[in-house]
Design an enzyme around this catalytic site. Sequence first.
Site, PDB file in Angstrom:
ATOM      1  N   HIS A 175       0.864  -1.183   0.000  1.00 16.47           N
ATOM      2  CA  HIS A 175       0.000   0.000   0.000  1.00 16.47           C
ATOM      3  C   HIS A 175       0.902   1.236   0.000  1.00 16.47           C
ATOM      4  CE1 HIS A 175      -2.756   2.957   1.893  1.00 16.47           C
ATOM      5  NE2 HIS A 175      -3.731   2.184   1.477  1.00 16.47           N
ATOM      6  N   ASP A 218       2.932  -4.606   8.096  1.00 14.38           N
ATOM      7  CA  ASP A 218       1.764  -3.740   7.958  1.00 14.38           C
ATOM      8  C   ASP A 218       0.530  -4.618   8.190  1.00 14.38           C
ATOM      9  OD1 ASP A 218      -0.496  -2.547   6.941  1.00 14.38           O
ATOM     10  OD2 ASP A 218       0.451  -1.781   5.132  1.00 14.38           O
ATOM     11  N   GLN A 226      -4.768  -4.867   7.260  1.00 18.61           N
ATOM     12  CA  GLN A 226      -5.866  -5.749   6.821  1.00 18.61           C
ATOM     13  C   GLN A 226      -5.909  -7.054   7.604  1.00 18.61           C
ATOM     14  OE1 GLN A 226      -8.184  -4.741   4.919  1.00 18.61           O
ATOM     15  NE2 GLN A 226      -7.279  -2.939   3.973  1.00 18.61           N
ATOM     16  N   LYS A 277     -10.375  -0.131  11.020  1.00 17.70           N
ATOM     17  CA  LYS A 277     -10.610  -1.332  10.210  1.00 17.70           C
ATOM     18  C   LYS A 277     -10.965  -2.543  11.068  1.00 17.70           C
ATOM     19  CE  LYS A 277      -7.287  -0.018   6.588  1.00 17.70           C
ATOM     20  NZ  LYS A 277      -8.077   0.568   5.519  1.00 17.70           N
ATOM     21  N   CYS A 287      -4.818   2.562  -3.513  1.00 14.52           N
ATOM     22  CA  CYS A 287      -3.539   3.056  -2.967  1.00 14.52           C
ATOM     23  C   CYS A 287      -2.421   2.028  -3.174  1.00 14.52           C
ATOM     24  CB  CYS A 287      -3.651   3.423  -1.489  1.00 14.52           C
ATOM     25  SG  CYS A 287      -4.816   4.734  -1.179  1.00 14.52           S
TER      26      CYS A 287
HETATM   27  N1  C6P Z   1      -6.368   0.634   2.932  1.00 13.99           N
HETATM   28  C1  C6P Z   1      -8.312   0.332   1.496  1.00 13.99           C
HETATM   29  O1  C6P Z   1      -9.423   0.649   1.070  1.00 13.99           O
HETATM   30  P1  C6P Z   1      -4.824   3.876   7.281  1.00 13.99           P
HETATM   31  O2  C6P Z   1      -5.357   4.757   6.198  1.00 13.99           O
HETATM   32  O3  C6P Z   1      -3.591   4.445   7.921  1.00 13.99           O
HETATM   33  O4  C6P Z   1      -5.850   3.442   8.266  1.00 13.99           O
HETATM   34  O5  C6P Z   1      -4.395   2.497   6.562  1.00 13.99           O
HETATM   35  C2  C6P Z   1      -3.499   2.523   5.485  1.00 13.99           C
HETATM   36  C3  C6P Z   1      -3.302   1.151   4.925  1.00 13.99           C
HETATM   37  C4  C6P Z   1      -2.070   0.551   5.069  1.00 13.99           C
HETATM   38  N2  C6P Z   1      -1.849  -0.695   4.623  1.00 13.99           N
HETATM   39  C5  C6P Z   1      -2.818  -1.412   4.024  1.00 13.99           C
HETATM   40  C6  C6P Z   1      -2.537  -2.803   3.575  1.00 13.99           C
HETATM   41  C7  C6P Z   1      -4.083  -0.851   3.843  1.00 13.99           C
HETATM   42  O6  C6P Z   1      -5.029  -1.570   3.238  1.00 13.99           O
HETATM   43  C8  C6P Z   1      -4.331   0.473   4.279  1.00 13.99           C
HETATM   44  C9  C6P Z   1      -5.654   1.137   4.024  1.00 13.99           C
HETATM   45  C10 C6P Z   1      -7.701   1.137   2.618  1.00 13.99           C
HETATM   46  O7  C6P Z   1      -7.695  -0.635   1.046  1.00 13.99           O
HETATM   47  C11 C6P Z   1      -7.726   2.597   2.303  1.00 13.99           C
HETATM   48  S1  C6P Z   1      -6.703   2.992   0.925  1.00 13.99           S
END
Ligand code: C6P
Length: 413
Positions: A125, A203, A206, A229, A370
């Site tokens: 991401h 990371d 998910q 999430k 992203c």
């Molecule tokens: N993915 C999706 O719709 P934040 O924004 O900091 O809570 O998470 C960022 C992030 C980092 N790593 C992974 C693997 C992610 O999936 C995400 C967030 C969302 O897939 C928003 S782009």
Amino acid sequence: MNKTVDWAALRKDFPILDQKVHGKPLVYFDNAATSQKPCAVIDALVHYYEHDNANVHRGIHELSNRATNAFEAARTRAAKFINAKSADEIIFVRGTTEGINLVASSWGTKNLKPGDVILLTEMEHHSNLVPWQLLAQKTGAKISYLPVTGDEGLLDLSKLDSLLTKQVKIFSMVHISNSLGTLNPVAELCARARELGIVTLVDGAQSAGHLPVDVQAIGCDFFAFSGHKICGPTGIGVLWGRQEILDAMPPYQGGGEMILTVGYDKTEFKHAPHRFEAGTPDISGPIGLHAAMDYLDAIGRENIWRHDQELAQYTYEKLSALRDVRLFGPKLNSANRAGLVSFLLKDVHAHDVVTLADQAGVALRGGHHCTQPLMHKLGVESTARASFYFYNTKAEVDRFVEVVKEIQKFFGQ
Ligand code: C6P
């Protein structure tokens, strides 16, 4: 579905799901973007603001004590949630993004020099790419990538040996890909890195709310996840770091509460985690997150994992039976497939799929998610994505598949 959990009863804990969108019952399949919040979390936030709201760590009055106790109890709960050794290893951040930026900025600036290598994977991401690119620009370090094997979306482990060179100082990897649904073998990757003294970051955006997470068993050095999430509020997340590494890291931001003493010329900092939490923190966030972690663990993340995987398998099976559908990520019945399915319909833009699905009450996400470099690698601009959580049902998948067929018909296919 697992018989020990009453999934239908759990769904009633989410008032938002019981509504119509454009006159049709809502099917919420955008859980990888953010999950919905159960009453237990909403009630915890309301209770805090109605009874205990005060600043933390500062006051010695009753409300401040209550707020501080609740805030620190959430830290202890977060440590248990991922099996950290101690609550001192839990830093509250805004989310996964801020957690990774903290490591890149603090650990990275101190430890990287020109010629060093940051190893990532091709399925990261932007949150696990851009902070490292900024760090590489600042320090003169280089970035290399563990490749992905085409549409099936697995990491090409045959390339690992040649990439894990002496120059690699940190290996940062996604646990579950938000675009492909791939569950990566992070424990194996971290073990290989550790043999060479390479620091690792996982990371967990998910994964944390979807399967049991044990940072000690994974063997990483850092793990980051977002509260929103995992049924928690937005604006709060966790960065876990191994104590000895955190203790050797310089502060990320300066301000109140992260100090021991301040003079006009010199400041002494608190130990971790407080050294990394400058200023008034998000207080209600950890309290809501605490309720979310209790809620999820009462269901059992191993049950959630089985449920989500089953829905993804079912969806994959149904979509692959249709003509002109391109599916991304691990193949059917793969143990590596998490609860989301990315797909494209021939000659239909992902945004059109999502817009038409929305008209039918089905919330999907369409775009590059992203992960622009991954999309380029796959030779597409975007995909449509259905991502599941434990309150979703097979009946909803059936409805979604009907909607996909209607979209194909609309485009004359
Ligand atoms: N993915 C999706 O719709 P934040 O924004 O900091 O809570 O998470 C960022 C992030 C980092 N790593 C992974 C693997 C992610 O999936 C995400 C967030 C969302 O897939 C928003 S782009």
